[in-house]
Design a protein around this motif. Structure first.
Motif, short mmCIF file in Angstrom:
data_model
loop_
_atom_site.label_atom_id
_atom_site.label_comp_id
_atom_site.label_asym_id
_atom_site.label_seq_id
_atom_site.Cartn_x
_atom_site.Cartn_y
_atom_site.Cartn_z
N GLN A 81 0.80 -1.22 0.00
CA GLN A 81 0.00 0.00 0.00
C GLN A 81 0.85 1.28 0.00
N LEU A 82 2.10 1.18 -0.39
CA LEU A 82 2.97 2.35 -0.44
C LEU A 82 3.13 2.83 -1.87
N GLN B 282 4.87 -5.38 5.65
CA GLN B 282 3.96 -4.51 4.91
C GLN B 282 3.85 -4.90 3.43
N PHE B 283 4.53 -5.96 3.05
CA PHE B 283 4.53 -6.40 1.65
C PHE B 283 4.04 -7.85 1.57
N ARG B 284 3.34 -8.16 0.48
CA ARG B 284 2.85 -9.53 0.27
C ARG B 284 3.45 -10.08 -1.03
N LYS B 285 4.16 -11.19 -0.90
CA LYS B 285 4.75 -11.81 -2.07
C LYS B 285 3.68 -12.41 -2.96
N VAL B 286 3.81 -12.22 -4.29
CA VAL B 286 2.86 -12.77 -5.25
C VAL B 286 3.63 -13.54 -6.32
N ASP B 287 2.93 -14.45 -6.95
CA ASP B 287 3.52 -15.24 -8.03
C ASP B 287 3.35 -14.52 -9.35
N GLU B 288 4.39 -14.49 -10.15
CA GLU B 288 4.28 -13.92 -11.49
C GLU B 288 3.72 -15.00 -12.42
#
Length: 341
Positions: A98-99, A111-117
């Motif tokens: 959200q930054l 504050q960060f969420r890892k996502v799959d590419e």
């Protein structure tokens, strides 16, 4: 070695009265401190601009705190980790957070969420159809309005990111008819040709109250409201007994300086046993796993398509302001995102 050691970001310089202008914002570049233990630094690939941000520019109590004056704006963003002092995230990981409204973000890894590419799917989809936008549509239909197979559904602001997602999800979950409104003839054509709406109309061409009964001659069972105002009033005219309304947004009034007149037909809520329910997404994040389980295959198979309006702000983070103002004027088709890297 320090990578991307400065951050250029947009601040709220003055609270808008009515429609925001460039003068309500300013841009600054700051040096970032060395990473502390547990922190990461992220280069934002894309930042999101969304209608709800206009409400946060007012100093009023709401479901989320207002933006502070002379402080950086925030919002959804997606990018890659370029430096890490956290065991949870490694350099190269793709993350959402959200930054937004800046080119480089730095904070604790939590504050960060890892996502799959996903091959063939742009990373910006995690700000739209694969992110909070799509989840908003899912929650509004499933949890708030209790969509049932065979329902006739009306979606206002249907060419926007949430609206186009809601229409497609409703169709895939068994709606008998899906009707949408949009703000131009080109958007109306896109709703039927690309997004699978059964009917659509241009709300600028004639009063919504005249057009909706023609598009939904047998009435509607569910209304997904992104607009409020004249759209809500028109929906109350044609909602069938036991109809349900998911009140997601009211963009028609976001820039008004005077109170809007309420619908003149609210007696229909009583007469037809209607249920109107507003919602904000924060209380429904536990629905995310079910949403991702459904949306991933739909997107991969092409059963769901998504549009993006991409504003290129590489080298000019201040262009995020123009993208936001354009969003409020309806210049987007689908999700509006800003490319910052």
């Amino acid at each position: 070695m320090t990578t991307n050691s400065t951050s250029t970001r947009v601040l709220l310089a003055a609270r808008p009265h009515g429609w925001p202008t460039d003068e309500n914002f300013r841009v600054e570049t700051v040096d970032l401190p060395a990473l502390a233990d547990g922190e990461v630094r992220v280069v934002n690939e894309f930042c999101s601009v969304d209608p709800y941000m206009r409400g946060r520019m007012n100093d009023v109590k709401s479901y989320v705190a207002p933006f502070a004056l002379d402080e950086p704006l925030t919002g959804g963003a997606v990018g890659h980790v370029v430096e890490s002092r956290s065991d949870a995230l490694a350099v190269g990981d793709a993350v959402t957070h959200q930054l937004g409204w800046r080119d480089v973000a730095q904070a604790g890894a939590d504050q960060f969420r890892k996502v799959d590419e996903i091959p063939g799917v742009p990373l910006s989809a995690y700000l739209g159809i694969l992110g909070l936008t799509g989840l908003t549509a899912w929650v509004g239909l499933q949890e708030i309005a209790a969509l049932k197979e065979g329902d006739a559904v009306f979606v206002s602001g249907a060419a926007g990111a949430v609206g186009s997602a809601a229409g497609q999800i409703a169709r895939l979950l068994g709606a008998s008819r899906v009707v949408g409104s949009a703000g131009s003839s080109e958007k109306v054509e896109r709703l039927t040709s690309r997004f699978g709406f059964d009917a659509a109309f241009d709300y600028k061409a004639a009063p919504v109250r005249e057009q909706l009964p023609q598009a939904a001659p047998d009435g509607i069972d569910l209304y997904f409201d992104n607009v409020g105002g004249d759209h809500l009033e028109a929906a109350l005219d044609v909602l069938n007994p036991d109809g349900r309304v998911a009140l997601c947004g009211a963009i028609s009034g976001y820039n008004e300086t005077e109170p809007q007149r309420g619908p003149d037909n609210m007696v229909n809520i009583v007469k037809n046993s209607l249920r109107l329910r507003g919602f904000t997404l924060g209380a429904y994040m536990h629905h995310a796993p079910a949403f991702y389980a459904a949306m991933g295959p739909w997107l991969a198979s092409g059963e769901v398509v998504h549009d993006e309006t991409v504003v290129d702000a590489r080298g000019d983070v201040g262009a995020t302001v123009g993208a936001f103002l354009g969003l409020l004027r309806g210049e987007n088709t689908g999700k509006m995102v800003v490319r910052t890297a």
